[in-house]
Write a protein that holds these residues in place. Structure first.
Motif, PDB file in Angstrom:
ATOM      1  N   HIS A 170     -24.019  -2.824  27.370  1.00 19.76           N
ATOM      2  CA  HIS A 170     -24.892  -1.786  26.830  1.00 19.76           C
ATOM      3  C   HIS A 170     -24.078  -0.757  26.213  1.00 19.76           C
ATOM      4  N   GLY A 177     -30.710   3.458  36.807  1.00 22.10           N
ATOM      5  CA  GLY A 177     -29.994   2.699  35.736  1.00 22.10           C
ATOM      6  C   GLY A 177     -28.998   3.323  35.026  1.00 22.10           C
ATOM      7  N   GLY A 183     -27.318  -6.292  37.881  1.00 27.44           N
ATOM      8  CA  GLY A 183     -28.401  -5.498  37.458  1.00 27.44           C
ATOM      9  C   GLY A 183     -29.795  -5.611  38.434  1.00 27.44           C
ATOM     10  N   ARG A 184     -29.893  -6.863  38.751  1.00 27.47           N
ATOM     11  CA  ARG A 184     -31.097  -7.169  39.922  1.00 27.47           C
ATOM     12  C   ARG A 184     -30.816  -6.581  41.271  1.00 27.47           C
ATOM     13  N   LEU A 218     -25.415   2.320  36.694  1.00 28.57           N
ATOM     14  CA  LEU A 218     -25.200   0.981  36.344  1.00 28.57           C
ATOM     15  C   LEU A 218     -24.877   0.849  34.715  1.00 28.57           C
ATOM     16  N   SER A 219     -25.465   1.378  33.951  1.00 22.18           N
ATOM     17  CA  SER A 219     -25.101   1.501  32.500  1.00 22.18           C
ATOM     18  C   SER A 219     -23.632   1.945  32.493  1.00 22.18           C
TER      19      SER A 219
END
Lengths: 65, 131
Positions: A64, B67, B57-58, B70-71
């Protein structure tokens, strides 16, 4: 997925270029040998750059960035 | 299992080819092959790594982690991945100082990513301290 063709192809070009350089060096054509070496490395770099671009693109999408 | 065998095989093949190429006078030819082998191996590793990232991610969704965090973590991992590749290639070519600069660039970019989180922590701390 593992791109071993690229490594083998690069090594083949590398062998040809290195041997051509040695032969041209022996027959006192060093300037021609240098030209062959630089051209060979340029061609090899062109092949590698595409894979490096692929790696960068994959890393960018995966993390990302 | 097949993937592991394939990766080790690629590494062994590249090593033998590089040793033979190292006998010639042209160092640059061996250098290009070295970079290609490193990039091919890293590209092959990314496929299993994508599964791990998806699992992360899960798990983060299960634990209700925002989020954003995590990103951020994934971005740091990506920068470290690329910076390590660049630094190792430079170090292989005998350019230790340049390798240090590439690693420094990666560290600074990671620091830039971490600054918002750091400021958020400091703001929470100041809210907790009365007066």
């Amino acid at each position: 997925m593992v791109n071993i063709d690229l490594i083998l192809r690069l090594a083949g070009i590398g062998f040809v270029v290195a041997i051509a350089y040695e032969i041209l060096d022996r027959v006192n054509r060093k300037e021609l040998g240098n030209l062959v070496a630089v051209g060979g490395v340029a061609v090899m770099l062109l092949m590698v750059v595409q894979v490096i671009g692929q790696l960068f693109k994959t890393v960018l999408t995966l993390f990302h960035l | 299992m097949a993937t592991a065998l394939r990766l080790v095989g690629v590494g062994l093949t590249a090593t033998v080819l590089l040793v033979v190429l190292g006998q010639f006078q042209q160092r640059s030819v061996a250098m290009v092959v070295r970079v290609a082998a490193a990039v091919v191996l890293l590209l092959a590793i990314l496929v299993p790594l994508a599964q791990v990232v998806a699992a992360l991610g899960r798990m983060a969704a299960l634990a209700h982690v925002r989020g954003l965090y995590l990103s951020l973590l994934l971005k740091v991992l990506g920068i470290a991945y690329l910076a390590t590749l660049g630094a190792e290639v430079a170090r292989d070519a005998g350019e230790g100082a340049l390798a240090g600069k590439v690693e420094l660039a990666g560290k600074v970019l990671i620091l830039v990513l971490a600054v918002p989180v750091l400021t958020a922590i400091v703001q929470v701390l100041f809210k907790m301290i009365p007066g």
